[in-house]
Design an enzyme around this catalytic site. Structure first.
Site, PDB file in Angstrom:
ATOM      1  N   CYS A 110      -1.045   6.111   9.878  1.00  0.00           N
ATOM      2  CA  CYS A 110       0.205   5.462  10.295  1.00  0.00           C
ATOM      3  C   CYS A 110      -0.076   4.150  10.994  1.00  0.00           C
ATOM      4  O   CYS A 110      -0.884   4.091  11.915  1.00  0.00           O
ATOM      5  CB  CYS A 110       0.928   6.306  11.335  1.00  0.00           C
ATOM      6  SG  CYS A 110       1.596   7.777  10.690  1.00  0.00           S
TER       7      CYS A 110
ATOM      8  N   CYS B 121       3.221   8.577   1.221  1.00  0.00           N
ATOM      9  CA  CYS B 121       3.797   7.632   2.176  1.00  0.00           C
ATOM     10  C   CYS B 121       4.089   6.322   1.435  1.00  0.00           C
ATOM     11  O   CYS B 121       3.179   5.680   0.913  1.00  0.00           O
ATOM     12  CB  CYS B 121       2.779   7.426   3.304  1.00  0.00           C
ATOM     13  SG  CYS B 121       3.317   6.242   4.534  1.00  0.00           S
TER      14      CYS B 121
ATOM     15  N   CYS C 100       1.455  -1.969  15.628  1.00  0.00           N
ATOM     16  CA  CYS C 100       1.443  -1.708  14.184  1.00  0.00           C
ATOM     17  C   CYS C 100       0.764  -2.845  13.420  1.00  0.00           C
ATOM     18  O   CYS C 100       1.090  -4.021  13.601  1.00  0.00           O
ATOM     19  CB  CYS C 100       2.886  -1.553  13.696  1.00  0.00           C
ATOM     20  SG  CYS C 100       2.978  -1.226  11.919  1.00  0.00           S
TER      21      CYS C 100
ATOM     22  N   CYS D  76       6.317  -4.865  15.959  1.00  0.00           N
ATOM     23  CA  CYS D  76       5.916  -3.791  16.886  1.00  0.00           C
ATOM     24  C   CYS D  76       4.454  -4.042  17.266  1.00  0.00           C
ATOM     25  O   CYS D  76       3.616  -4.292  16.399  1.00  0.00           O
ATOM     26  CB  CYS D  76       6.067  -2.425  16.225  1.00  0.00           C
ATOM     27  SG  CYS D  76       7.774  -2.043  15.786  1.00  0.00           S
TER      28      CYS D  76
ATOM     29  N   GLU E 280       0.826  -1.205   0.000  1.00  0.00           N
ATOM     30  CA  GLU E 280       0.000   0.000   0.000  1.00  0.00           C
ATOM     31  C   GLU E 280       0.860   1.255   0.000  1.00  0.00           C
ATOM     32  O   GLU E 280       1.948   1.283   0.575  1.00  0.00           O
ATOM     33  CB  GLU E 280      -0.902   0.010   1.234  1.00  0.00           C
ATOM     34  CG  GLU E 280      -2.019  -0.997   1.121  1.00  0.00           C
ATOM     35  CD  GLU E 280      -2.873  -1.093   2.375  1.00  0.00           C
ATOM     36  OE1 GLU E 280      -4.044  -1.465   2.234  1.00  0.00           O
ATOM     37  OE2 GLU E 280      -2.391  -0.803   3.472  1.00  0.00           O
TER      38      GLU E 280
HETATM   39  N1  SAH Z   1       9.291   0.834  10.236  1.00  0.00           N
HETATM   40  C1  SAH Z   1       9.397   2.251  10.200  1.00  0.00           C
HETATM   41  C2  SAH Z   1       8.434   2.949   9.258  1.00  0.00           C
HETATM   42  C3  SAH Z   1       7.015   2.471   9.198  1.00  0.00           C
HETATM   43  S1  SAH Z   1       5.948   2.944  10.496  1.00  0.00           S
HETATM   44  C4  SAH Z   1       9.297   2.803  11.608  1.00  0.00           C
HETATM   45  O1  SAH Z   1       9.097   2.027  12.527  1.00  0.00           O
HETATM   46  O2  SAH Z   1       9.473   4.001  11.798  1.00  0.00           O
HETATM   47  C5  SAH Z   1       5.698   4.670  10.328  1.00  0.00           C
HETATM   48  C6  SAH Z   1       5.285   5.341  11.634  1.00  0.00           C
HETATM   49  O3  SAH Z   1       3.959   4.962  12.040  1.00  0.00           O
HETATM   50  C7  SAH Z   1       6.201   4.972  12.781  1.00  0.00           C
HETATM   51  O4  SAH Z   1       6.485   6.050  13.600  1.00  0.00           O
HETATM   52  C8  SAH Z   1       5.350   3.971  13.509  1.00  0.00           C
HETATM   53  O5  SAH Z   1       5.788   3.768  14.794  1.00  0.00           O
HETATM   54  C9  SAH Z   1       3.977   4.606  13.402  1.00  0.00           C
HETATM   55  N2  SAH Z   1       2.886   3.703  13.724  1.00  0.00           N
HETATM   56  C10 SAH Z   1       2.866   2.352  13.619  1.00  0.00           C
HETATM   57  N3  SAH Z   1       1.680   1.867  14.039  1.00  0.00           N
HETATM   58  C11 SAH Z   1       0.943   2.911  14.445  1.00  0.00           C
HETATM   59  C12 SAH Z   1      -0.387   3.040  14.974  1.00  0.00           C
HETATM   60  N4  SAH Z   1      -1.164   2.003  15.151  1.00  0.00           N
HETATM   61  N5  SAH Z   1      -0.816   4.294  15.273  1.00  0.00           N
HETATM   62  C13 SAH Z   1      -0.045   5.372  15.059  1.00  0.00           C
HETATM   63  N6  SAH Z   1       1.197   5.315  14.550  1.00  0.00           N
HETATM   64  C14 SAH Z   1       1.686   4.098  14.245  1.00  0.00           C
END
Ligand code: SAH
Length: 372
Positions: free
Chosen positions: A356, A121, A135, A132, A100
């Site tokens: 995000c 993005c 996520c 994580c 995506e």
């Molecule tokens: N792997 C990379 C980039 C992808 S995530 C990283 O970890 O930075 C992009 C951003 O979205 C990161 O800051 C991540 O922590 C955040 N993110 C992930 N899941 C999220 C959620 N459920 N709500 C808000 N932000 C989230």
């Protein structure tokens, strides 16, 4: 880790000028360097979709190229438009896997009511290995790395599909960019090549969960993009629960690596911090975060937590809740009082699971999605 796609044929897209020269010379021999330069420009600056468009080239060469090299493209499988104007694109790759990309208009409008900033993005991996707990992409696990061409093509396809001028790019879609290091660097070098006039390095942000060795290496690449660290906790105890990668690379190591990024590049650092109710949203957290942010010129991006219930999270993932509005405001106030430059990230596209951390291919089609 360099899991590459198994078979995809010969592409010129994704190669730099030198590599294009080597590739075509190994096929056809004795092609002068200025021809490679023309091809490089047609592919990237002019976004050619076929070799027949490359009218400066002799017909014989165009035919040779056509027979030997595919022109890359991504297939649009689905597109959803959010009430706030955010568009989520589901692309199918040559091997049937899907990723995506999201185009986010900013809230800033010009006199005609048009949004001035369009942030794209991009994804860098199909899925992600890092697990994580907050996520959605984690639920997919890692399928494979994207090629440099597949990263660049997200930019070109979104531009073509929308007719919009993309003003900013964030490497914040699916995947951990620094685990697909070589292809991410390649894509960045091409997108920011001043000769191609695609986009300036200053308008690109790469976000990482925090891999100190790669961050330090990245600092020396001389690309000039911004680097954002997904911090999300101020103690190792909590960060390791939320982001298992922290067990191998604790906060102290990460901050030292970010110090080096600033020292080498002179580019202010971004820290990303999602607020989870009752876990990391106290005044003491804000003060610890401020202390970390003050090590270098930086800003802190405070992010509301976007729910990921649709991935059926377990363990700590199932217990995460967004902090209240009141807490959100108070937390930002403490940061500001501590002298931190605070930015609040909007939840653009949350209604279509395009915000995000919500990219997981799991809820399509959406009720307000537009089928293509
Ligand atoms: N792997 C990379 C980039 C992808 S995530 C990283 O970890 O930075 C992009 C951003 O979205 C990161 O800051 C991540 O922590 C955040 N993110 C992930 N899941 C999220 C959620 N459920 N709500 C808000 N932000 C989230």
């Amino acid at each position: 880790m360099n899991r590459s796609p198994k078979k995809q044929g010969n592409y010129l897209l994704g190669l730099n000028q030198f590599e294009i020269h080597t590739a075509i010379n190994s096929e056809f021999g004795d092609i002068p360097a200025y021809r490679s330069k023309q091809i490089y420009n047609w592919l990237y600056a002019r976004r050619a979709q076929s070799y027949s468009e490359m009218t400066q080239l002799p017909a014989v060469l165009r035919n040779q190229l056509d027979r030997n090299f595919k022109v890359g493209s991504l297939k649009l499988a689905h597109q959803s438009v959010s009430e706030d104007g955010t568009i989520k694109f589901l692309f199918e790759l040559f091997d049937g896997l899907q990723i995506e990309s999201v185009l986010i208009p900013s809230e800033m409008r010009d006199a005609a009511g048009e949004s001035r900033r369009k942030t794209l993005c991009l994804s860098t991996q199909v899925g992600c290995p890092l697990d994580c707990k907050f996520c959605a992409t984690a639920s997919m696990k890692l399928k494979r790395n994207l090629t440099a061409a597949e990263i660049i093509l997200q930019y070109f396809e979104v531009e073509r599909l929308t007719g919009e001028k993309i003003t900013n790019v964030v490497y914040m879609g699916m995947g951990e960019p620094l685990l697909n290091y070589d292809n991410v660097i390649k894509s960045l070098r091409i997108l920011t090549d001043p000769e191609l006039e695609i986009i300036g390095a200053k308008r690109i942000t790469v976000s990482t969960s925090g891999l100190p060795e790669e961050i330090k290496k990245f600092a020396h690449e001389k690309i000039g993009v911004k680097l954002a660290l997904s911090l999300h906790a101020t103690t190792d105890e909590l960060r390791s629960k939320l982001m298992p990668i922290n067990i191998a690379h604790p906060i102290k190591e990460l901050l030292a690596a970010m110090d080096e990024y600033y020292k080498v590049t002179g580019i202010p650092i971004t820290y990303e911090y999602i607020l989870f109710e009752g876990l990391n949203d106290s005044d003491a957290d804000a003060r610890r975060l401020a202390k970390m942010a003050r090590r270098n010129p930086s800003k802190v991006n405070v992010i509301p937590f976007h729910k990921i219930d649709f991935t059926n999270p377990k363990g700590i993932g199932a217990e995460l809740h967004p902090t209240s509005n009141e807490n959100f405001i108070r937390f930002n106030e403490v940061l500001k009082k501590e002298g931190v430059h605070v930015m609040v990230r909007s939840s653009s596209g949350e209604d279509i699971e395009a915000a995000c951390g919500q990219l997981a291919l799991s809820k399509l089609p959406h009720p307000i999605a537009i089928e293509v």
